[in-house]
Design an enzyme around this catalytic site. Structure first.
Site, PDB file in Angstrom:
ATOM      1  N   ASP A 329       0.865  -1.164   0.000  1.00  0.00           N
ATOM      2  CA  ASP A 329       0.000   0.000   0.000  1.00  0.00           C
ATOM      3  C   ASP A 329       0.912   1.228   0.000  1.00  0.00           C
ATOM      4  OD1 ASP A 329      -2.090   1.749   0.172  1.00  0.00           O
ATOM      5  OD2 ASP A 329      -2.899   0.975   2.051  1.00  0.00           O
ATOM      6  N   ASP A 591      -0.280  -3.786   7.025  1.00  0.00           N
ATOM      7  CA  ASP A 591      -0.392  -3.720   8.484  1.00  0.00           C
ATOM      8  C   ASP A 591      -1.833  -3.666   8.972  1.00  0.00           C
ATOM      9  OD1 ASP A 591      -1.079  -1.204   7.639  1.00  0.00           O
ATOM     10  OD2 ASP A 591       0.416  -0.131   8.830  1.00  0.00           O
ATOM     11  N   ASP A 595      -5.196  -6.558   4.925  1.00  0.00           N
ATOM     12  CA  ASP A 595      -3.978  -7.068   4.290  1.00  0.00           C
ATOM     13  C   ASP A 595      -3.727  -8.545   4.576  1.00  0.00           C
ATOM     14  OD1 ASP A 595      -3.013  -4.602   3.084  1.00  0.00           O
ATOM     15  OD2 ASP A 595      -2.677  -3.906   5.128  1.00  0.00           O
ATOM     16  N   ASN A 659      35.435 -36.219  -6.102  1.00  0.00           N
ATOM     17  CA  ASN A 659      36.009 -37.311  -5.312  1.00  0.00           C
ATOM     18  C   ASN A 659      35.391 -38.659  -5.680  1.00  0.00           C
ATOM     19  OD1 ASN A 659      37.682 -35.586  -3.935  1.00  0.00           O
ATOM     20  ND2 ASN A 659      36.280 -35.316  -2.205  1.00  0.00           N
ATOM     21  N   ASP A 688      33.890 -30.384   6.157  1.00  0.00           N
ATOM     22  CA  ASP A 688      32.634 -29.679   6.426  1.00  0.00           C
ATOM     23  C   ASP A 688      32.773 -28.679   7.561  1.00  0.00           C
ATOM     24  OD1 ASP A 688      30.783 -30.341   4.532  1.00  0.00           O
ATOM     25  OD2 ASP A 688      29.935 -32.041   5.608  1.00  0.00           O
TER      26      ASP A 688
END
Length: 844
Positions: A329, A591, A595, A659, A688
């Site tokens: 809006d 808000d 909405d 790999n 990792d």
């Protein structure tokens, strides 16, 4: 709920019910509430609870691949391979604990952030009204509710002032339902209990006081949730993650089966071959991906919070960053958000104290929906209404677009005063009042009224009509009374564009965000503001235009329109869905009560901390300041989070693919396994570890300027290109070990073990950026973690763990050869990276 409360409590009078709940009209004491909360538990649904520590830990080991690997390892243990089996199980345990530790910390950080925007209800505790988190509401609490509030639990109405509930979430009923004190029949259906309000619904208009009887699972919506436990729709990021997972699974199955068959054909040990193949499957799978995603999202949420943006649902951060269309809006985002009464005018456009008084009466006595327009009227107009008595009210709704109150002003006749959108007022008027007080047919002034409306709207003023009708002898009013009314004049309001709005919208456009205005205001006011902030007003689509289009036609039309005006809530929702249907990631900011449907429909629902509860609950992102600059900062951080997550995926999949491809080649030509299962899993765990800090890494500025989205095809191409480079250097390593050093089994495996870790750790610094690696500074934590991992890799062959891991120390020439291969590998990736990203950066 207390055992003294009847099952059909809606049939019990409120006084008896309060006694049964050990409560009163002034609610519970704090000690009563605390004791009840300890007994009945938090007012949350089972589907929304966070995973316990035990479940979170168990989830780290519930991957099908991990389960199969554990079973195979236990089998190997039974058959006598005790040491290797224990090593594999320990590595799996360490990997799971690492994931648990990181995810647990991320979850706690998010819980602390969510507490800052927790939805609260106004309840009586110790005789005074307090804002209490809805999760802490208990049976016996007495709450005040008003328009926009969420109902804090299944409750009985104690008092009502035009109280109307939107129960569509529970019953599917489209229109608000009026609620009043009293009792309902024992056998009355859920939607026929006029004295009862339900958790999961919200107040559409009016206000009232209720006593809570049921909370959490002990509510109507709680029983439905327990039976259905329907998962929410997947976000764009979740869909991308699923697509990526399926893609990786297909590759993993194909490669692992091929390697296993090759090992069997070559008559290698079946158990070791199974463990080797499954370990490769684990290696190819980004096992820590859920953990990395959780860490990245939590880090992103903390960083975004520093920009005064709170993330209520973590998985929305990635969509926040990939958002390509932003709908909002105009009020408060593109305009100052401070509605000011400009003038009260008669039908001829002259200032009128009569119209000012009438609109003040309408605004002062209405209780249905608190709104900035009525606040502006009450703040600006000063009238004595001490002799005015309110007799009834027809609350505002988004279909009628009018608000009416029935009043008796002194000795005058009861009069219905109505205020609303001009076209909505005109459709119920048959006459108009002239400056001298006489009335004329509405048709005689219609042309002049429309001209005045156009002139004022084109100047950016919002124009409302004011009408009246005498209802002699009336003591109340119904919707049927909104007819045969007399137009008495207009009220105009100003809400100018923000001085910096045009620049902010340009900044959004420069960052790849297309802004759309979705407003309930008339098309002329919308176009005026849109032009002031730099939006294209070539085409303005109105609610009436949208109603003429089916969903397919709207999806074709909506992308070419920037300004949408005169919209009701369902039309806003249709626009959002139409834009999403084109494949765009759509954010919606709102808000108000109107909405809520669009917030639910958007990929990213955005609200503000001052929003009504129903809007804030529907939103995934909450801004602590209603400012588009804050929004832009949050979106940038969302892109940073997404980019860092993708770094892990790009690098891990390419390295793992390389790999596994190398292993397939080596397994076909070597008389022994190139790596043992425990060694593969340890490589996976160690490499990792630096990636768990990827969320702290910096991101290239170019990547932050455009929305980033999942692209499985790009991941596939990246994996093939850089995985092939990895395989090529693995083969070079293989040839060096075989032909140059004539390495034996354990020496071969040790050299490959060290080389695999060093290449993957060092190449991280090259592949983490699309720029030359020396021009992009990595995170301090990534540097530290990488150094630690590289040191561990080099130390393990000389450590007490070397024997159980089947590792041996390398000669200095062999170690230097591995270092040399690593450096050449890094340089090759730097060159390949430039060729890979250059054409994609031109088309981005």
């Amino acid at each position: 709920m207390p055992t003294t409360v009847p099952t059909a409590f809606w049939s019990t009078d409120s006084a008896t019910l309060l006694t049964d709940l050990d409560s009163s009209a002034k609610g519970l004491t704090s000690s009563q509430a605390a004791a009840t909360l300890a007994r009945v538990g938090a007012n949350t649904l089972a589907t929304s609870k966070q995973a316990s520590a035990g479940k979170l830990l168990a989830r780290q080991f519930l991957s099908p691949i991990i389960i199969i690997l554990v079973i195979a390892t236990v089998l190997a243990m039974v058959l006598g391979d005790l040491v290797d089996s224990i090593i594999i199980l320990v590595i799996i345990l360490l990997s799971g604990l690492l994931g648990f530790w990181q995810e647990r910390g991320a979850g706690r950080a998010i819980a602390a952030l969510l507490a800052t925007v927790e939805i609260k209800a106004n309840v009586y505790r110790d005789g005074t009204i307090r804002a209490v988190p809805i999760s802490a509401i208990v049976p016996g609490d007495v709450a005040d509710v008003a328009a926009g509030d969420l109902v804090p639990g299944d409750s009985i109405v104690l008092s009502s002032n035009g109280l109307q509930l939107d129960e569509s979430a529970l019953t599917g009923e489209t229109f608000p339902v009026e609620k009043t004190p009293g009792t309902s029949a024992v056998a009355s259906a859920l939607n026929a209990r006029s004295n009862m309000v339900y958790l999961g619904t919200h107040v559409a208009s009016g206000s009232g006081t209720v006593v809570v009887v049921g909370t959490g699972a002990d509510t109507e919506i709680g029983s439905v949730s327990a039976r259905l436990e329907t998962a929410p729709p997947k976000t764009g990021f979740e869909k991308g993650l699923t697509s990526f997972g399926l893609f990786l699974t297909r590759i993993m199955i194909a490669l692992v089966v091929v390697i296993f068959v090759i090992n069997l054909i070559e008559h290698k040990d079946p158990i070791n071959s199974v463990l080797f193949s499954l370990a490769l499957a684990v290696g190819l799978t980004p096992q820590l991906l859920p953990t990395i995603v959780s860490i990245s999202l939590a880090q992103g949420a903390r960083a975004i919070a520093k920009r005064r943006v709170i993330v209520r649902r973590l998985d929305s951060i990635e969509d926040f960053g990939s958002m390509s269309i932003f709908c909002s809006d105009k009020t408060g985002t593109m305009t100052a958000g401070q509605v000011v009464l400009d003038a009260a005018l008669d039908v001829a456009g002259k200032p009128s104290k009569v119209v000012a008084r009438l609109c003040y009466i309408d605004a002062f006595f209405q209780v249905g929906l608190k709104n900035p327009i009525d606040d502006a009227i009450c703040a600006d107009v000063k009238c004595d209404v001490s002799r005015v008595v309110k007799l009834g009210e027809l609350p505002y709704d988004f279909n009628r677009r009018r608000l009416s109150v029935l009043v008796k002003d002194g000795a005058g006749a009861p009069t219905l005063v109505s205020k609303g959108a001009l076209d909505a007022i005109l459709e119920v008027c048959t006459t108009a009042q002239t400056a001298d007080g006489s009335t004329v047919p509405i048709a005689t002034v219609n042309t002049a009224v429309q001209k005045l409306f156009l002139d004022l709207s084109n100047q950016g003023y919002r124009v409302l009509g004011v009408a009246t009708r005498e209802l002699n002898g009336a003591a109340s009013t119904t919707l049927a009374d909104e007819a045969s009314m007399t137009l008495v004049g207009f009220v105009t309001f100003a809400d100018p564009a923000k001085p910096d709005a045009a620049k902010t919208l340009k900044d959004l456009a420069d960052n790849g965000i297309s802004v759309r205005m979705l407003t309930g205001d008339n098309r002329l006011v919308a176009a005026h503001i849109a032009r002031e902030v730099g939006l294209d007003t070539t085409t303005v689509l109105t609610g009436a235009d949208i109603d003429k289009l089916d969903d397919a036609a709207l999806a074709a039309r909506a992308p070419g329109v920037i300004v949408f005006a005169e919209l009701n809530p369902l039309q806003k929702e249709r626009i959002v869905r139409a834009l999403r249907a084109t494949g765009q990631t759509v954010g919606y900011m709102g808000d108000g009560i109107n909405d809520s449907p669009a917030l639910h429909a958007a990929d990213v629902g955005i609200s503000v901390d001052s929003a009504v509860a129903v809007a804030k609950e529907a939103a995934a992102i909450v801004l602590l300041d209603k400012d588009l600059n804050v929004l832009l900062a949050g979106m940038t951080q969302g892109r940073r989070t997404f980019a860092n997550t993708m770094k892990y995926i790009f690098m891990t999949t390419s390295a793992s693919f390389g790999n596994v491809l190398s292993m397939a080649i080596a397994a076909a030509v070597l008389p022994f396994l190139p790596l043992l299962a425990g060694q593969i899993l340890l490589i996976n765990l160690l490499t990792d570890f630096p990636a768990t800090f990827i969320a702290t890494d910096s991101v290239d500025a170019a990547q932050l300027r455009k929305p980033q989205r999942w692209n499985v095809k790009l991941i596939r191409n990246y994996m093939i290109v850089f995985g092939s480079i990895s395989s090529a250097f693995d083969i070079i390593t293989f040839l060096v070990l075989e032909l140059g050093f004539h390495a034996k089994v354990h020496e071969f495996q040790s050299a490959w073990f060290i080389g695999s870790i060093l290449t993957e750790v060092v190449v991280l610094f090259v592949l983490r950026t699309r720029r030359p690696f020396f021009r992009s500074r990595p995170s301090r934590w990534i540097v530290i973690a990488s150094i630690v991992v590289a040191a561990i890799a080099c130390y393990l062959p000389y450590s007490p763990l070397a024997k159980p891991l089947s590792l041996v120390g390398l000669s200095l020439p062999l170690f230097l050869a591995i270092i040399g291969i690593t450096l050449v590998y890094v340089a090759s990736n730097e060159i390949a990276k430039r060729f890979f990203w250059k054409p994609r950066q031109r088309t981005a």
